[in-house]
Design an enzyme around this catalytic site. Structure first.
Site, PDB file in Angstrom:
ATOM      1  N   HIS A 215      -1.767  -2.819   5.146  1.00  0.00           N
ATOM      2  CA  HIS A 215      -2.286  -4.111   4.704  1.00  0.00           C
ATOM      3  C   HIS A 215      -1.626  -5.188   5.568  1.00  0.00           C
ATOM      4  O   HIS A 215      -0.499  -5.601   5.304  1.00  0.00           O
ATOM      5  CB  HIS A 215      -1.914  -4.255   3.219  1.00  0.00           C
TER       6      HIS A 215
ATOM      7  N   ASP B 274      -7.414 -10.442  -3.207  1.00  0.00           N
ATOM      8  CA  ASP B 274      -6.306 -10.974  -2.412  1.00  0.00           C
ATOM      9  C   ASP B 274      -6.743 -12.225  -1.655  1.00  0.00           C
ATOM     10  O   ASP B 274      -5.956 -13.134  -1.420  1.00  0.00           O
ATOM     11  CB  ASP B 274      -5.831  -9.896  -1.435  1.00  0.00           C
TER      12      ASP B 274
ATOM     13  N   CYS C 257      -0.951 -16.619   1.866  1.00  0.00           N
ATOM     14  CA  CYS C 257       0.181 -16.275   1.021  1.00  0.00           C
ATOM     15  C   CYS C 257       0.700 -17.579   0.451  1.00  0.00           C
ATOM     16  O   CYS C 257       0.878 -18.545   1.192  1.00  0.00           O
ATOM     17  CB  CYS C 257       1.256 -15.563   1.834  1.00  0.00           C
TER      18      CYS C 257
HETATM   19 MG    MG Z   1      -2.815  -9.707   1.426  1.00  0.00          MG
END
Ligand code: MG
Length: 307
Positions: free
Chosen positions: A205, A13, A238
């Site tokens: 998360h 991630d 993100c």
């Molecule tokens: Mg993440």
């Protein structure tokens, strides 16, 4: 015995959101250091299209190089579909994760499928995984807010959790993808989820986009949550929130919990030193607050010693 499980996601991630790819040998040495620091749940990469996500290229090589996990340790890989699953199987991956969203527009933009289609795909993946005794974890992103749809209701998030559980995943990781959650919102999702499924099946998360990650983790911990996804140094972000900070930093969560007398099984000093050496490999400073303070403290110490 650890009281909290830290699920380390920096290599997946985290790195998939970095603008530059990190060399395979640097990914391998980061993974090895994370294991040495005490990480037992380690997400190593993703079996996604390498032309679309070049940062995850070489994931099978990484699995090959790192070898089998030690006892009580698991190496995870994200798989988006059956094709990715086949590649994971070829690489002898024993633990996989599937990824969907609580909001329709995020699912469409991020995985190119509707939520319903993603469940149809996962159903097949999970059936195959079960046949091969492979453990499957489910990610539910945008559980508190969506870059396209705004705030997400607790009801909508919980519906996503139920749907993933029904498919037979061993654990659902509830994700605040763009860091819109606040402790009250978190409570409204975490409390019923823990009541229904228990602490082993629910992970949180959090992203630190608006500085709420540690507060939200603390609220979840107080409510009984015991599994947290974090990213070394706070790596990540993100794609729909450019410039935003990433996942809750592993160092920050470990510092908070250990300071409360909660065992994480992580050697924070070793981890911080490893993170600082990794920082030199990616062209930017890591966002972990603990790490920033650790680095400046070290500088002060060096300056003092030289007097
Ligand atoms: Mg993440």
């Amino acid at each position: 015995m650890s009281q909290v499980t830290i699920f380390e996601m920096g290599l997946r991630d985290g790195l998939q959101n970095e603008s530059r790819s990190v060399r395979l040998e640097d990914r391998l040495s980061l993974a090895q250091n994370l294991l040495k620091s005490g990480i037992r749940e380690l997400e190593l990469g993703a079996f996604v299209r390498e032309d679309k996500v070049p940062q995850m290229a070489g994931t099978s090589e990484l699995f090959q190089k790192i070898g089998k996990p030690a006892k009580n340790t698991r190496f995870w890989a994200l798989v988006p579909n059956l094709k990715g699953f086949e590649r994971a199987v070829q690489s002898n991956v024993q633990s996989i994760a599937v990824f969907t969203a609580a909001t329709e527009s995020f699912a469409q933009r991020n995985i190119g499928m509707s939520i319903a289609d993603s469940y149809a795909v996962f159903k097949e993946v999970i059936q195959e995984a079960k046949r091969r005794k492979i453990t499957v974890r489910g990610y539910l992103s945008t559980a508190f807010g969506c870059p396209f749809e705004g705030p997400v209701s607790a009801k909508q998030a919980l519906k996503g959790v139920d749907q993933l559980m029904k498919l037979g995943v061993f654990q659902v990781s509830i994700g605040d993808t763009i860091g819109m959650g606040t402790p009250k919102m978190v409570e409204q999702v975490v409390k019923p989820a823990l009541k229904k499924y228990g602490a082993k099946k629910i992970a949180l998360h959090f992203h630190d986009t608006r500085g709420m990650a540690a507060a939200n983790a603390l609220r979840s911990f107080d409510l009984g949550a015991r599994v947290f996804d974090t990213s070394v140094g706070g790596l990540g972000g993100c794609p729909f929130a450019p410039g935003a900070t990433g996942n809750l930093a592993t160092e920050d969560l470990v510092f908070m919990l250990e300071g409360m007398g909660v065992k994480t099984g992580i050697d924070l000093d070793f981890l911080a030193r490893s993170s600082l050496s990794f920082q030199r490999k990616i062209n930017r400073g890591l966002t972990s607050r603990y790490l920033t303070a650790y680095a400046s403290q070290q500088k002060t110490r060096i300056a003092n010693d030289s007097h």
